[in-house]
Design a protein around this motif. Structure first.
Motif, short mmCIF file in Angstrom:
data_model
loop_
_atom_site.label_atom_id
_atom_site.label_comp_id
_atom_site.label_asym_id
_atom_site.label_seq_id
_atom_site.Cartn_x
_atom_site.Cartn_y
_atom_site.Cartn_z
N LEU A 176 26.81 62.22 42.87
CA LEU A 176 27.03 60.78 42.83
C LEU A 176 25.98 59.99 43.60
N SER A 177 25.61 58.84 43.02
CA SER A 177 24.83 57.82 43.74
C SER A 177 25.63 56.53 43.68
N GLU A 178 25.89 55.95 44.84
CA GLU A 178 26.67 54.71 44.89
C GLU A 178 25.91 53.58 44.20
N LEU A 179 26.65 52.71 43.50
CA LEU A 179 26.05 51.58 42.80
C LEU A 179 26.64 50.26 43.32
N PRO A 180 25.81 49.21 43.43
CA PRO A 180 26.33 47.90 43.83
C PRO A 180 27.00 47.18 42.65
N VAL A 181 28.08 46.44 42.97
CA VAL A 181 28.77 45.62 41.96
C VAL A 181 28.91 44.22 42.52
N GLY A 182 28.42 43.21 41.76
CA GLY A 182 28.38 41.84 42.27
C GLY A 182 29.57 41.01 41.85
N GLY A 183 30.75 41.37 42.34
CA GLY A 183 31.93 40.55 42.02
C GLY A 183 33.04 41.38 41.40
N THR A 184 34.09 40.68 40.96
CA THR A 184 35.26 41.34 40.39
C THR A 184 35.15 41.37 38.87
N ILE A 185 35.43 42.52 38.29
CA ILE A 185 35.37 42.70 36.84
C ILE A 185 36.79 42.96 36.34
N HIS A 186 37.20 42.23 35.31
CA HIS A 186 38.60 42.28 34.83
C HIS A 186 38.71 43.15 33.58
N TRP A 187 39.77 43.96 33.56
CA TRP A 187 39.97 44.95 32.50
C TRP A 187 41.41 44.93 32.00
N VAL A 188 41.57 45.41 30.77
CA VAL A 188 42.88 45.75 30.22
C VAL A 188 42.79 47.18 29.70
N PHE A 189 43.82 47.97 29.97
CA PHE A 189 43.85 49.36 29.49
C PHE A 189 45.07 49.53 28.59
N ALA A 190 44.80 49.95 27.35
CA ALA A 190 45.88 50.18 26.39
C ALA A 190 46.23 51.67 26.41
N VAL A 191 47.47 51.97 26.73
CA VAL A 191 47.92 53.36 26.87
C VAL A 191 48.48 53.82 25.53
N ALA A 192 47.93 54.92 25.03
CA ALA A 192 48.35 55.47 23.73
C ALA A 192 49.55 56.39 23.91
N ASP A 193 50.23 56.68 22.81
CA ASP A 193 51.28 57.71 22.83
C ASP A 193 50.62 59.07 22.85
N GLY A 194 51.04 59.93 23.77
CA GLY A 194 50.47 61.27 23.86
C GLY A 194 49.09 61.26 24.49
N GLY A 195 48.60 62.44 24.85
CA GLY A 195 47.31 62.56 25.51
C GLY A 195 46.26 63.12 24.56
N LEU A 196 45.04 63.24 25.08
CA LEU A 196 43.98 63.95 24.38
C LEU A 196 43.39 64.94 25.38
N SER A 197 43.18 66.17 24.94
CA SER A 197 42.61 67.20 25.81
C SER A 197 41.11 66.98 25.94
N THR A 198 40.63 66.87 27.20
CA THR A 198 39.19 66.68 27.42
C THR A 198 38.37 67.82 26.80
N PRO A 199 38.74 69.11 26.99
CA PRO A 199 37.97 70.18 26.35
C PRO A 199 37.93 70.03 24.82
N ALA A 200 39.05 69.59 24.21
CA ALA A 200 39.09 69.42 22.75
C ALA A 200 38.14 68.31 22.32
N VAL A 201 38.05 67.24 23.09
CA VAL A 201 37.15 66.13 22.76
C VAL A 201 35.69 66.60 22.87
N TYR A 202 35.37 67.37 23.90
CA TYR A 202 34.00 67.90 24.02
C TYR A 202 33.67 68.87 22.88
N ARG A 203 34.65 69.67 22.47
CA ARG A 203 34.42 70.58 21.33
C ARG A 203 34.11 69.77 20.06
N GLU A 204 34.85 68.67 19.89
CA GLU A 204 34.62 67.82 18.72
C GLU A 204 33.26 67.13 18.83
#
Length: 301
Positions: free
Chosen positions: A160-188
Motif C-alpha cells: 500500500l501507498s497512502e493517497l491524499p483525498v481533498g474532501g468528502t466523497i458521497h456514495w450509494v451502495f446497492a446490495v444484491a440478493d446473494g453473494g458472488l465468489s471472488t475466486p469465481a469472478v477471477y476465473r471468469e
C-alpha cells in the motif's frame, strides 16, 4: 498479558475506485493496481477471553458468515497468537453492517479488526509494521482494512501507498440478493481474457488527481473496474441496477470489487439519498445504503 475484559474494534468497508487487473501469474494470483477508498459502513469486532477460540456473528446476513477456522477473524487471532507463543483462546463476536460476500472487503475488515483487538486484549503492543505483515499473510485486502483512508495497492493489492483525498466523497451502495465468489469472478475474468493481451495494471493519473482535489465530477469520469465484465457475466441482473442508479442522478456507477454490490458516486449527500431511494423502490436490488469517504481504518472504540 493485559488484564482487559474485552476489546471492540470498528473497521470500515471499502470501494475500489480503480481496479486494474493484470493477467494470471504462475501462482494463480493477478498483479493489481487497486485504488482503495474506505467508506463509512462499519463492522464491529469484539474479542473477549474464552476457554477456546470461537466466532459468533450478528447483523444482516450473519447466517452467511463462516463461524469456523476459515473465518479471517479466527485466522488473524491464530496468526498473532502463534507469533507470540500463546493460545488464541478468545470469543470473537462480529457485529456485521458491511454487506456479506459483496465485494466490499467485509471478511477482510473482520480479519483486520480481530487482529487489532487481540493485540490490545493480549497487551502485545505490536508495531504497525508487524500488524501489516500479518494482514498481508491473511489476504490481499486485509492491510487496507487496517489502514483505511485511501491507498494504492500493488502486487496482489497488499503493498500500500497512502493517497491524499481533498474532501468528502458521497456514495450509494446497492446490495444484491446473494453473494458472488471472488475466486469465481477471477476465473471468469481469465476466461473472458483468454487469447488476448492483458496490459500491465497501472493507476490512472487522472483518477489520483481527482481524488487529491476531491472533485467528484472529475472522479466520475475515471472510475474503472476490470472485474466488472466478469461480474456482469456471472450476474447479468446487475446491469439493471447500474442503469437505475445512473437514471436516478448518480455521477457514475460501477460494480464494487468482485461484486455483486454496486457503487454509485453522487455529487452530494442529498443526491445520494435520492439515488438510494430510487434504487430501493426499483426492485433491482435488496437495499441501498448511503455512505461517505474517506473513512478511518480499524480503530479501538
Amino acid at each position: 498479558m493485559a488484564d482487559r475484559k474485552s476489546v471492540t474494534v470498528r473497521v470500515p468497508a471499502k470501494v475500489n475506485v480503480q481496479l486494474a487487473v493484470g493477467g494470471a501469474r504462475p501462482d494463480g494470483f493477478h498483479d493489481l493496481a487497486n485504488v482503495f477508498l474506505a467508506v463509512s459502513l462499519f463492522d464491529e469486532v469484539t474479542v473477549t477471553p474464552a476457554d477456546e477460540l470461537r466466532v459468533t456473528c450478528s447483523g444482516p446476513d450473519a447466517d452467511q458468515v463462516p463461524l469456523d477456522r476459515t473465518n479471517l477473524a479466527a485466522r488473524a487471532a491464530e496468526r498473532l497468537a502463534a507469533r507470540h507463543g500463546i493460545a488464541p483462546d478468545v470469543h470473537i463476536h462480529i457485529a456485521k453492517d458491511i454487506p456479506v460476500a459483496g465485494g466490499m472487503a467485509g471478511g477482510s475488515a473482520d480479519g483486520a479488526g480481530a487482529l487489532l483487538a487481540c493485540d490490545a486484549l493480549w497487551g502485545l503492543n505490536s508495531s504497525r509494521a508487524e500488524l501489516m505483515e500479518i494482514c498481508a499473510e491473511l489476504g490481499s485486502d486485509v492491510p487496507f482494512s487496517l489502514a483505511g483512508g485511501a491507498a494504492l495497492g500493488v502486487g496482489r493489492g497488499e503493498r500500500l501507498s497512502e493517497l491524499p483525498v481533498g474532501g468528502t466523497i458521497h456514495w450509494v451502495f446497492a446490495v444484491a440478493d446473494g453473494g458472488l465468489s471472488t475466486p469465481a469472478v477471477y476465473r471468469e475474468f481469465d476466461r473472458l481474457a483468454e487469447g488476448t493481451d492483458v496490459p500491465e495494471p497501472v493507476a490512472s493519473p487522472d483518477l489520483l488527481e481527482a481524488l487529491r482535489t476531491g472533485d467528484a465530477a472529475a472522479l466520475a469520469g475515471t472510475l474503472s473496474n476490470d472485474l466488472q465484465p466478469a461480474a456482469l457475466s456471472l450476474r447479468p441482473s446487475l446491469a439493471a441496477t447500474l442503469e437505475t442508479g445512473m437514471a436516478a442522478g448518480a455521477l457514475a456507477a460501477l460494480v464494487s470489487g468482485s461484486g455483486p454490490t454496486t457503487a454509485f458516486l453522487t455529487k452530494d449527500e442529498d443526491s445520494a439519498r435520492s439515488v438510494a431511494e430510487a434504487l430501493t423502490t426499483s426492485g433491482t436490488c435488496r437495499t441501498a445504503r448511503v455512505a461517505h469517504a474517506p473513512a478511518p481504518g480499524a480503530r479501538i472504540v
